[in-house]
Design a protein around this motif. Structure first.
Motif, mmCIF file in Angstrom:
data_model
loop_
_atom_site.group_PDB
_atom_site.id
_atom_site.type_symbol
_atom_site.label_atom_id
_atom_site.label_comp_id
_atom_site.label_asym_id
_atom_site.label_seq_id
_atom_site.Cartn_x
_atom_site.Cartn_y
_atom_site.Cartn_z
ATOM 1 N N ALA A 17 82.198 50.874 65.283
ATOM 2 C CA ALA A 17 82.997 50.287 66.359
ATOM 3 C C ALA A 17 84.194 49.536 65.798
ATOM 4 N N ALA A 18 83.987 48.823 64.682
ATOM 5 C CA ALA A 18 85.095 48.107 64.051
ATOM 6 C C ALA A 18 86.191 49.075 63.623
ATOM 7 N N ALA A 19 85.806 50.214 63.059
ATOM 8 C CA ALA A 19 86.799 51.211 62.647
ATOM 9 C C ALA A 19 87.585 51.726 63.846
ATOM 10 N N ASP A 20 86.877 52.043 64.916
ATOM 11 C CA ASP A 20 87.558 52.538 66.129
ATOM 12 C C ASP A 20 88.545 51.503 66.658
ATOM 13 N N LEU A 21 88.131 50.249 66.663
ATOM 14 C CA LEU A 21 88.985 49.189 67.205
ATOM 15 C C LEU A 21 90.177 48.917 66.298
ATOM 16 N N TYR A 22 89.981 49.026 64.987
ATOM 17 C CA TYR A 22 91.113 48.884 64.072
ATOM 18 C C TYR A 22 92.145 49.972 64.335
ATOM 19 N N HIS A 23 91.691 51.210 64.444
ATOM 20 C CA HIS A 23 92.619 52.324 64.677
ATOM 21 C C HIS A 23 93.300 52.208 66.038
ATOM 22 N N ALA A 24 92.654 51.501 66.970
ATOM 23 C CA ALA A 24 93.259 51.284 68.290
ATOM 24 C C ALA A 24 94.226 50.106 68.292
ATOM 25 N N GLY A 25 94.391 49.441 67.139
ATOM 26 C CA GLY A 25 95.349 48.341 67.024
ATOM 27 C C GLY A 25 94.870 47.023 67.584
ATOM 28 N N MET A 26 93.535 46.812 67.611
ATOM 29 C CA MET A 26 92.994 45.595 68.214
ATOM 30 C C MET A 26 92.992 44.402 67.269
ATOM 31 N N PHE A 27 93.193 44.623 65.972
ATOM 32 C CA PHE A 27 93.238 43.527 65.000
ATOM 33 C C PHE A 27 93.835 44.052 63.701
ATOM 34 N N PRO A 28 94.445 43.163 62.890
ATOM 35 C CA PRO A 28 95.009 43.597 61.605
ATOM 36 C C PRO A 28 94.042 43.487 60.440
ATOM 37 N N VAL A 29 93.002 42.655 60.582
ATOM 38 C CA VAL A 29 92.068 42.435 59.483
ATOM 39 C C VAL A 29 90.685 42.143 60.050
ATOM 40 N N VAL A 30 89.656 42.642 59.354
ATOM 41 C CA VAL A 30 88.276 42.425 59.786
ATOM 42 C C VAL A 30 87.460 41.839 58.642
ATOM 43 N N ALA A 31 86.645 40.857 58.953
ATOM 44 C CA ALA A 31 85.690 40.321 57.993
ATOM 45 C C ALA A 31 84.327 40.929 58.296
ATOM 46 N N PHE A 32 83.812 41.695 57.351
ATOM 47 C CA PHE A 32 82.445 42.191 57.462
ATOM 48 C C PHE A 32 81.532 41.142 56.852
ATOM 49 N N THR A 33 80.504 40.736 57.601
ATOM 50 C CA THR A 33 79.696 39.606 57.182
ATOM 51 C C THR A 33 78.210 39.927 57.242
ATOM 52 N N GLY A 34 77.491 39.488 56.190
ATOM 53 C CA GLY A 34 76.048 39.620 56.196
ATOM 54 C C GLY A 34 75.462 39.952 54.843
ATOM 55 N N LEU A 66 88.479 34.058 56.128
ATOM 56 C CA LEU A 66 89.757 34.319 56.796
ATOM 57 C C LEU A 66 90.780 33.239 56.440
ATOM 58 N N GLU A 67 90.343 31.978 56.452
ATOM 59 C CA GLU A 67 91.256 30.887 56.118
ATOM 60 C C GLU A 67 91.732 31.008 54.674
ATOM 61 N N ASN A 68 90.816 31.345 53.772
ATOM 62 C CA ASN A 68 91.187 31.481 52.358
ATOM 63 C C ASN A 68 92.148 32.639 52.131
ATOM 64 N N ALA A 69 92.092 33.642 53.010
ATOM 65 C CA ALA A 69 93.001 34.782 52.912
ATOM 66 C C ALA A 69 94.341 34.505 53.603
ATOM 67 N N GLY A 70 94.470 33.321 54.176
ATOM 68 C CA GLY A 70 95.722 32.950 54.831
ATOM 69 C C GLY A 70 95.916 33.572 56.203
#
Length: 223
Positions: free
Chosen positions: A49-66, A118-122
């Protein structure tokens, strides 16, 4: 799913599970956000789902967590975030659009540690797209509002009904147990300071109580 498991799950059980499932959906309108957080779980569909949403332009960066848990260690031995990242890369998400947070072992840490990454990445975040399993949306929302009140969370997951999601899960009884676990945490975690309070309709509480009496309790909080 075995015949024995199939026989123990009644139409009434499924109706009550659907009531909880539907309540877990936040119904947020999808829109572009400053960043996304994909919360680790046993469902690789979150990364899809994250990949689909990235390709749809919903965000510029994603943090995968876990990190891993008892539920995910066998499937994702190198950590949920690591496997999510690899799946997203295979679906065309560029490495420069991915941040990795591989220490979190609960939802609060998913949010808090991802915020730090995210904060550390600016990355300046005013809105965050929370990508999770469908039945985790409400808990993710409540946790984010408690721990990161400065940002506006938008919750999203694969657009699947309970009946559709069951077909992706090997054990329907376990799935209902997991939906019950999230429901109890939505109700109980505000008392422990982990999440904001949310109104739970009586019909949803009644469905939860009926399922608990019928033995759907393996993912409930320790007494």
């Amino acid at each position: 799913m075995t015949d024995r498991q199939e026989a123990t799950i009644s139409d009434a059980d499924r109706a009550d599970a659907r009531a909880l499932w539907d309540f877990h959906q936040m119904g947020h309108e999808l829109r572009p956000c400053s960043a996304a957080i994909a919360l680790g779980s046993l469902d690789l569909g979150v990364a899809g789902a994250a990949a689909d949403l990235y390709h749809a332009g919903m965000f510029p960066v994603v943090a995968f967590t876990g990190d891993t848990s008892g539920a995910t260690r066998e499937r994702f031995p190198r950590g949920e975030a690591v496997h999510y990242r690899e799946h997203a890369l295979s679906l065309g998400v560029p490495d420069e659009a991915i941040l990795l947070e591989s220490k979190a072992t609960n939802t609060g840490q998913n949010i808090g540690f991802s915020r730090e990454v995210l904060e550390n990445a600016g990355v300046a975040v005013t809105t965050v797209l929370l990508i999770s399993m469908p039945y985790m949306q409400r808990r993710a929302y409540a946790t984010c509002r408690k721990l990161w009140p400065e940002v506006e969370p938008v919750c999203v997951s694969q657009p699947l009904s309970f009946d559709e999601y069951v077909t992706t899960h090997a054990d329907e009884k376990q799935l209902i147990d997991m939906v019950m676990g999230d429901m109890e945490r939505v109700m109980e975690y505000p008392k422990r300071g982990f999440a904001i309070e949310q109104h739970v309709p009586e019909r949803v509480r009644d469905a939860f109580d009926r399922l608990r009496v019928r033995g759907y309790d393996s993912w409930l909080l320790p007494a």
